[in-house]
Motif scaffolding. Sequence first.
Motif, PDB file in Angstrom:
ATOM      1  N   CYS A  48      48.761   0.606  16.005  1.00 11.96           N
ATOM      2  CA  CYS A  48      47.721   1.564  15.631  1.00 11.96           C
ATOM      3  C   CYS A  48      47.967   2.267  14.304  1.00 11.96           C
ATOM      4  N   ASN A  50      47.881   2.436  10.049  1.00 15.63           N
ATOM      5  CA  ASN A  50      47.109   1.889   8.913  1.00 15.63           C
ATOM      6  C   ASN A  50      48.052   1.233   7.901  1.00 15.63           C
ATOM      7  N   TYR A  52      48.789  -1.567   6.736  1.00 16.43           N
ATOM      8  CA  TYR A  52      48.269  -2.943   6.675  1.00 16.43           C
ATOM      9  C   TYR A  52      49.238  -3.938   6.051  1.00 16.43           C
ATOM     10  N   SER A 185      35.805   2.321   9.993  1.00 16.28           N
ATOM     11  CA  SER A 185      37.131   2.201  10.592  1.00 16.28           C
ATOM     12  C   SER A 185      37.117   2.119  12.111  1.00 16.28           C
ATOM     13  N   GLY A 188      35.728  -1.806  12.263  1.00 13.29           N
ATOM     14  CA  GLY A 188      36.295  -2.853  11.407  1.00 13.29           C
ATOM     15  C   GLY A 188      35.227  -3.690  10.729  1.00 13.29           C
ATOM     16  N   HIS A 213      40.029   1.664   3.826  1.00 20.55           N
ATOM     17  CA  HIS A 213      40.468   0.593   4.734  1.00 20.55           C
ATOM     18  C   HIS A 213      40.313  -0.787   4.113  1.00 20.55           C
ATOM     19  N   LYS A 242      47.399   4.489   3.245  1.00 18.53           N
ATOM     20  CA  LYS A 242      47.208   3.361   4.172  1.00 18.53           C
ATOM     21  C   LYS A 242      47.969   2.143   3.631  1.00 18.53           C
ATOM     22  N   HIS A 323      38.252  -8.342   9.665  1.00 22.04           N
ATOM     23  CA  HIS A 323      39.127  -7.251   9.226  1.00 22.04           C
ATOM     24  C   HIS A 323      40.295  -7.084  10.203  1.00 22.04           C
ATOM     25  N   ILE A 325      41.335  -4.499  11.474  1.00 21.73           N
ATOM     26  CA  ILE A 325      40.963  -3.599  12.577  1.00 21.73           C
ATOM     27  C   ILE A 325      40.282  -4.462  13.634  1.00 21.73           C
ATOM     28  N   PRO A 327      38.829  -4.031  17.322  1.00 24.36           N
ATOM     29  CA  PRO A 327      38.541  -3.168  18.462  1.00 24.36           C
ATOM     30  C   PRO A 327      38.338  -3.998  19.739  1.00 24.36           C
ATOM     31  N   ARG A 366      41.433   0.575  19.787  1.00 21.64           N
ATOM     32  CA  ARG A 366      41.375   0.019  18.435  1.00 21.64           C
ATOM     33  C   ARG A 366      42.758  -0.481  18.053  1.00 21.64           C
ATOM     34  N   GLN A 368      45.186  -2.513  15.295  1.00 24.04           N
ATOM     35  CA  GLN A 368      45.222  -2.799  13.860  1.00 24.04           C
ATOM     36  C   GLN A 368      46.407  -3.708  13.565  1.00 24.04           C
TER      37      GLN A 368
END
Length: 396
Positions: A48, A50, A52, A185, A188, A213, A242, A323, A325, A327, A366, A368
């Motif tokens: 969870c 950010n 990335y 966000s 996604g 994002h 992020k 993406h 993200i 969900p 969610r 990530q």
Amino acid sequence: MTDSRFLNHLRDTLAGIEADGLMKRERLIEAAQSARVRVAGREMLNLCANNYLGLADDPRLVMAAKAAMDSHGYGMASVRFICGTQDLHRQLEQRIAGFLGMEDSILFAACFDANGGLFEPLLGEADAIVSDSLNHASIIDGVRLCKAKRYRFANNDMVDLEVQLLKAVADGARFIMIATDGVFSMDGTLANLGAISALAEKYGALTMVDDCHATGFMGPQGRGAPFHAGVKVDVLTGTLGKALGGALGGYIAGPQPMIDLLRQRARPYLFSNALPPAVVGAALAALDIVEAADDLREKLFHNAAYWRAGLEAIGFRLLPGEHPIVPVMLGDAPLAQAFARALDARGVMVSAFFYPVVPHGGARIRTQMNAALSTDDLDFALAAFEAAGKEVRAIR
Ligand SMILES: *Cc1c(COP(=O)(O)O)cnc(C)c1O
């Protein structure tokens, strides 16, 4: 002693948050932010953050931060315009601008401040801001602080955007600015920047994209959502918090007169401290890494595809997309919370979202992805999702 009637009022509000099941509790991470973190003595897989590109604990950034402290000290003890601008700040602003294909950029303590300070100096009563209904809270606040007339369009709905643009034109707006997140966000999903640009051109509107994002990993060289969509926008805002190392700091990038005016008038810039050298030095190192190669982005998107395919094979319902993200849709809030707890017990850290953050019936976990997660990590997480999903009957 603070008035007890007032404190009781605060306690009642807190009790209401608790009773509604909306109390947020913070987990204490006992070492660096990473793919695996230690929480209360347990190692947990973190799905969870950010983070990335996995740069939050990258030794190259830590070294760059230390080197910048050695050469430029710890704090600035000043706002930028009094005595808080170092060569490093200008280097980073020019680097960000070059990376994003803009004339210049201006740093803020956070993107929240960048969005909070953007609109009010640039637009006035005679102007209009047309804003996506799912835009980040900081855009909403920034728009509130500005005297321009406000128009809202349904999330990513280009028909409604055109309706709102027509209204703004009919109301006689001098300048119109369309404001949108590059990536929404909670879902996604990517803003339809191709269509937004076309409508902006048709109605002579400016375009503002908050690319928090996306910067660092979407589009060619990770230059963000507009590059991914192949369009040019007028103004970009973003974060250093992020993909670009995950510390803190935000920026606005755009045409020279816009950045020059913001330096004179943007209130969070004028009345708040300059970023510390360590953060600025490490952000420059993050941009070096981001610009040098595609390896982290390739790993990130490989992980995202692997994770989506794995979850779908187990039977989870996802929101479609590409993406990182991802969900996992569960529908009702108690189920999402039970699922998050069952995952926690299995050593997987996720975050559950439910009303009012997302619509009624849209409760979700969610997840990530990031470039620091290994295939073994993802297999471990998939096994945990399957077992936890069966336990709470989210899947059969
Ligand atoms: C995270 C985020 C922000 C806030 O960024 P900070 O630098 O943490 O203040 C603003 N807008 C969007 C879309 C974000 O996702």
